[in-house]
Design a protein around this motif. Structure first.
Motif, PDB file in Angstrom:
ATOM      1  N   ASN A  78       0.846  -1.205   0.000  1.00  0.00           N
ATOM      2  CA  ASN A  78       0.000   0.000   0.000  1.00  0.00           C
ATOM      3  C   ASN A  78       0.878   1.251   0.000  1.00  0.00           C
ATOM      4  OD1 ASN A  78      -2.264   1.587   0.048  1.00  0.00           O
ATOM      5  ND2 ASN A  78      -2.725   1.263   2.212  1.00  0.00           N
ATOM      6  N   SER A  79       1.732   1.329  -1.011  1.00  0.00           N
ATOM      7  CA  SER A  79       2.646   2.466  -1.129  1.00  0.00           C
ATOM      8  C   SER A  79       2.033   3.533  -2.034  1.00  0.00           C
ATOM      9  CB  SER A  79       3.980   2.012  -1.732  1.00  0.00           C
ATOM     10  OG  SER A  79       3.775   1.534  -3.059  1.00  0.00           O
ATOM     11  N   GLN A  80       2.590   4.737  -1.982  1.00  0.00           N
ATOM     12  CA  GLN A  80       2.111   5.828  -2.834  1.00  0.00           C
ATOM     13  C   GLN A  80       2.279   5.474  -4.308  1.00  0.00           C
ATOM     14  OE1 GLN A  80       0.643   8.745  -1.506  1.00  0.00           O
ATOM     15  NE2 GLN A  80      -0.029   8.855  -3.622  1.00  0.00           N
ATOM     16  N   GLU A  81       3.372   4.794  -4.603  1.00  0.00           N
ATOM     17  CA  GLU A  81       3.627   4.402  -5.997  1.00  0.00           C
ATOM     18  C   GLU A  81       2.554   3.441  -6.502  1.00  0.00           C
ATOM     19  OE1 GLU A  81       7.189   2.349  -8.697  1.00  0.00           O
ATOM     20  OE2 GLU A  81       7.509   2.799  -6.568  1.00  0.00           O
ATOM     21  N   GLN A  90      -0.460   3.112  -5.302  1.00  0.00           N
ATOM     22  CA  GLN A  90      -1.723   3.852  -5.356  1.00  0.00           C
ATOM     23  C   GLN A  90      -1.825   4.681  -6.639  1.00  0.00           C
ATOM     24  OE1 GLN A  90      -2.206   6.155  -1.774  1.00  0.00           O
ATOM     25  NE2 GLN A  90      -1.899   4.376  -0.429  1.00  0.00           N
ATOM     26  N   ASN A  91      -0.738   5.318  -7.027  1.00  0.00           N
ATOM     27  CA  ASN A  91      -0.741   6.146  -8.239  1.00  0.00           C
ATOM     28  C   ASN A  91      -1.028   5.315  -9.488  1.00  0.00           C
ATOM     29  OD1 ASN A  91      -0.176   8.421  -6.752  1.00  0.00           O
ATOM     30  ND2 ASN A  91       2.029   8.347  -7.118  1.00  0.00           N
TER      31      ASN A  91
END
Length: 581
Positions: free
Chosen positions: A170-173, A175-176
């Protein structure tokens, strides 16, 4: 546990405890008159008929029940492999109605779809849950049906669960990447429109049983539950749902005021003056409650007509549609929507004017009541007896007796220099002439004559299908149908369906913008015209109660409960102010 709490839950738990303690305090008072007031205290902050409905729906086995369990902390919510929810399950969560629905489009149980749709119809907030694998064709069709056909997009949050299955968790990468994939499915809406949140409910549940504190913190952070709670709170603020949680508190505030007045000072004039102020306060409080409810009916009627305009235009878009005819009808429909917005402003003015006139009449009746007629001459006499005048007041030292202090209070709060009377104590000083004229004149600055719903509508959303693009040209939304003889029939139908959806979405957006605009403007008007006057009355009541320094323990307890009630109301309204700003 999550660092951010769901505000509605906090308000109900704190509020219900406050109601309980107030009821107990009143019921055990020595005075029978005060005891009787305990029966008027609401039993709960939000009754089942007014509580917010939070409905969880979406993909089969996406973890809806797990998310509910994490959010509410309830252990009686079943989770696990297989179809754990065969029918809707309703839970009371501190005054919030939480509804768990079966998974949709499982193909194993098609009857689940209808069960879910019935629950969704009454949702104040719909949490639509998918996994990190996102939508298949069946689920995408179901989602679009809810968001556009059933006009739930403005009441919907999208939650992507099971994010730790992604290669990068569940990282920002991660998610993007998913957010960009979602844009293709959600059009004409965007992930941002739907407050898309990425979580892993299983990680949050594991954090509760993890014995190592550091690991528990890491699991909770990776779960993303704080993000979900944050978005839920933001939604509550934007939709103004907090107003459902202040009605009972306003009632409690009035009851406590009456109880305080019943705890006699021993001075008949002060007691009578308190009673008159409380009558005025009750009239203001009733108006504060009635105006938003009356205006809401006008708003809902107009928004329903606006959505119908969108459906009528969308129904014209088919394989044999005439572009010129559709463009003309679209322009005409937008003009009608603008007219509806202008008519709504006028009808709102009429509604507010009627209620302000009724308030003015009611306050006039209080000022002309037998109690007021008997009291006012006595108050004038007490001013003369205390040798207090408007001119002398500025040089007055702190009065030592109740009569002098009351005289000073009356001069400062009520004396009208031009007439030499005390009439100002019982009038709505903001308005000159009739209340109707004053109200209609005043609301212009809150509702704004220049309001144009289309200016806030996202007509820039496009449906990028073959040969079919929506674009803005002034206020006219044009579409181009380039139907070729060799066009694929199936693809053509998909494109036309997308086009109809985009038109309906635009009009739904306009209805939503109008609802939000008039809701917020009404709140601002009521706050300025009514709530501020209630604050003035409260200030006068507080001064009166301070005239006699020694009070009973019951009085002090009631005063403490009143302060708690006001603080909670203030806390709830502060979230609304944040949303408006």
């Amino acid at each position: 546990m999550a660092t951010e709490k769901f505000e509605l839950y906090q308000w109900t738990t704190i509020g219900n405890d406050l109601l309980f303690r107030s009821r107990q305090c009143l019921a055990t008072a020595p005075s029978e008159k005060i005891q009787m007031l305990s029966g008027r205290v609401p039993t709960e902050v939000c009754s089942s008929g007014k509580s917010v409905n939070l409905v969880f729906a979406g993909q089969y086995s996406a973890g809806k029940s797990s998310i509910m369990k994490v959010l509410t902390g309830r252990e009686d919510i079943a989770i696990g492999a297989g179809i754990t929810t065969e029918k809707t399950h309703t839970y009371d969560w501190g005054g919030i109605t939480v509804v768990d629905t079966p998974g949709v489009h499982t193909q194993l149980r098609p009857d689940h779809d209808e069960i879910t749709y019935r629950a969704i119809a009454d949702a104040d907030l719909l949490v639509f849950v998918v996994t990190n694998e996102l939508f298949d064709s069946h689920l995408a069709k179901h989602f679009r049906n809810l968001a556009i056909e059933r006009d739930k997009a403005h009441e919907m949050m999208l939650v992507v669960n099971k994010m730790r299955r992604c290669a990068k968790g569940n990282s920002q990468e991660a998610q993007n990447v998913i957010r960009e994939d979602l844009r293709k499915v959600l059009a004409p809406f965007t992930p941002e429109d739907l407050r898309t949140t990425f979580i892993d409910a299983e990680a949050a549940l594991e954090s509760k049983t993890e014995t190592d504190g550091e690991i528990a913190k890491i699991l909770l952070k990776k779960s993303g539950v704080d993000g979900l709670t944050h978005e839920l709170n933001r939604f509550v603020r934007e939709k103004g749902l907090s107003s459902r949680y202040t009605t009972a508190l306003y009632s409690l505030e009035q009851i406590l005021q009456e109880a305080l007045a019943s705890e006699s000072t021993g001075d008949k004039d002060i007691d009578a003056l308190e009673e008159l102020l409380l009558q005025r306060r009750r009239a203001l409080l009733d108006t504060q409650d009635r105006i938003p409810r009356a205006v809401e009916g006008e708003i809902q009627n107009a928004s329903s007509q606006i959505r119908q305009e969108g459906r009528k235009v969308a129904d014209m878009i088919n394989g044999s549609a005439d572009q010129k005819a559709v463009d003309q009808e679209l322009q005409a429909a937008q003009d009608r929507v603008q007219n509806l917005a202008e008519q709504l402003e006028k009808s709102v003015q009429v509604v507010i004017g009627k209620h302000m006139k009724a308030l003015d009449d009611r306050v006039g009746d209080i000022a002309n009541s037998e109690l007021a007629k008997e009291l006012l001459p006595r108050l004038v006499h007490r001013i003369k007896q205390a040798s207090i005048s408007p001119e002398a007041m500025k040089n007055l030292k702190k009065a030592s007796d109740i009569s002098s202090r009351l005289g000073e209070f009356l001069v400062r709060n009520s004396f009208t220099p031009k007439t030499g009377t005390l009439g100002g104590l019982f009038k709505l000083n903001q308005y000159s002439g009739t209340a109707t004229h004053g109200a209609v004149k005043a609301i212009g600055k809150f509702f704004g004559k220049s309001f144009k719903p289309w200016e806030a509508v996202k007509w820039t959303r496009t449906v990028a299908n073959v040969g079919r693009v929506f674009a803005v040209a002034g206020t006219v939304l044009t579409f181009v149908l380039q139907i070729k003889e060799d066009a694929d029939a199936a693809q053509l139908e998909v494109d036309l369906r997308e086009s109809r959806s985009a038109v309906r979405s635009g009009f739904n957006d306009a209805a939503h913008v109008i609802e939000m605009h008039f809701d917020k403007a009404t709140q601002s008007f009521v706050s300025s015209a009514i709530s501020s006057e209630i604050e003035n009355v409260d200030s006068q009541l507080n001064e009166l109660r301070n005239l006699q320094q020694t009070r009973s323990d019951l009085f002090q307890n009631l005063l403490g409960l009143l302060e708690e009630t006001r603080e909670l109301i203030k806390s709830i309204h502060s979230t609304e102010s944040e949303s408006v700003s």
